[in-house]
Design an enzyme around this catalytic site. Sequence first.
Site, short mmCIF file in Angstrom:
data_model
loop_
_atom_site.label_atom_id
_atom_site.label_comp_id
_atom_site.label_asym_id
_atom_site.label_seq_id
_atom_site.Cartn_x
_atom_site.Cartn_y
_atom_site.Cartn_z
N GLU A 239 -2.82 8.04 -4.33
CA GLU A 239 -3.08 7.13 -5.43
C GLU A 239 -4.37 7.54 -6.11
OE1 GLU A 239 -3.70 2.44 -5.52
OE2 GLU A 239 -1.75 3.04 -4.75
N ARG B 27 0.87 -1.18 0.00
CA ARG B 27 0.00 0.00 0.00
C ARG B 27 0.90 1.23 0.00
NH1 ARG B 27 -3.48 -2.80 -1.57
NH2 ARG B 27 -5.53 -3.21 -0.66
N HIS C 20 -1.05 0.30 -9.77
CA HIS C 20 -1.69 -0.67 -8.86
C HIS C 20 -2.29 -1.85 -9.64
CE1 HIS C 20 -3.63 -0.97 -4.60
NE2 HIS C 20 -3.34 -2.16 -5.09
C1 DGY Z 1 -5.52 -6.11 -2.94
O1 DGY Z 1 -6.23 -7.08 -3.23
O2 DGY Z 1 -5.46 -5.67 -1.80
C2 DGY Z 1 -4.71 -5.49 -4.04
O3 DGY Z 1 -4.11 -4.33 -3.67
C3 DGY Z 1 -5.52 -5.35 -5.30
O4 DGY Z 1 -5.73 -6.61 -5.80
#
Ligand code: DGY
Length: 329
Positions: free
Chosen positions: A269, A240, A288
Amino acid sequence: MSKPKVFVTRPILAAGLDMVRDFCEADIWPGELPPSREVLLERVKGVEGILSLLTSKIDNEVMAAAGTNLKVISNYAVGYDNIDIPAATRRGVPVGNTPGVLTDTTADFAFALLMAAARRVVEADIYTRAGKWQTWGPSLLLGQDITGATLGIIGFGRIGKGMAKRAQGFDMQILYYSCDCKPDPYAAEIGARCVDLTMLLERSDFVSVHVPLNDQTHHLINKETLRMMKPTAVLINTARGPVVDTEALYEALRDQVIGYAALDVTDPEPILADHPLLKLDNVIIAPHIASASYATRGKMATMAAENLIAGLKGEHLPNCVNPQVYETE
Ligand code: DGY
């Protein structure tokens, strides 16, 4: 019998969306961009279920707007930092996520970022397209060796272990940092060492982040911890964005405190198009997409639909992040 009303914050792949449509009266936000806050608050009114993407913040206000009919929130992601879990738990609302199915796809991409940064693949492509390739050059676009290098993995859960598994094929030494550092059979099997964060940062040629975002991990990579890394080190983040302090990272890359970064997630983001980070050559930024394979996004869609439908039926979610909601049953 009337079908339960749900709000789906954006279309997911048909494998899951068809299940949702069959079982529910589904209001599916059609936009490519997430619904605005106002739209979200309006559209959830009176629903029994919310199928959310990580781009929508589902906090207490949204749950209150949905009201007492709300039986389930199903997040189309393994991460759930976009959802106020304590608020959902207080309300007795189970929250579902999609663990497991995206582990390999995400680890594949994290390793792809590691390789692309080490060998400057994106820079090389830009160089070639710009018509700059005139001849073979002894010092043209030199990078870092991967084979035999040390990989530091921050967070040794499913995806962190997936990264370690891939690194085995490159004879990498593996260090990992995990807050509990309890004996781990997989680490023992592959000879990975659990170390403290300082040692990991000081010794690693590549540092890959695989922790969830929470109060403990917010800005875990900051000005101070970046300074502990080798000046040639490559930082990879597929977890993240806010785990890394963007401003500190920008300065560290600009001033060559570290060598390179390869990011699938950013803070904010999306990263703004005029962000100074995008002016640097020693950073790769993807939008992402680490879990973005056809198969995996399909499986995530099915799992998210299964969680949603189970919650609507009053059954336990197959993958529930706040099982405490079932304790009073
Ligand atoms: C998640 O699943 O947390 C990812 O960041 C996106 O697939």
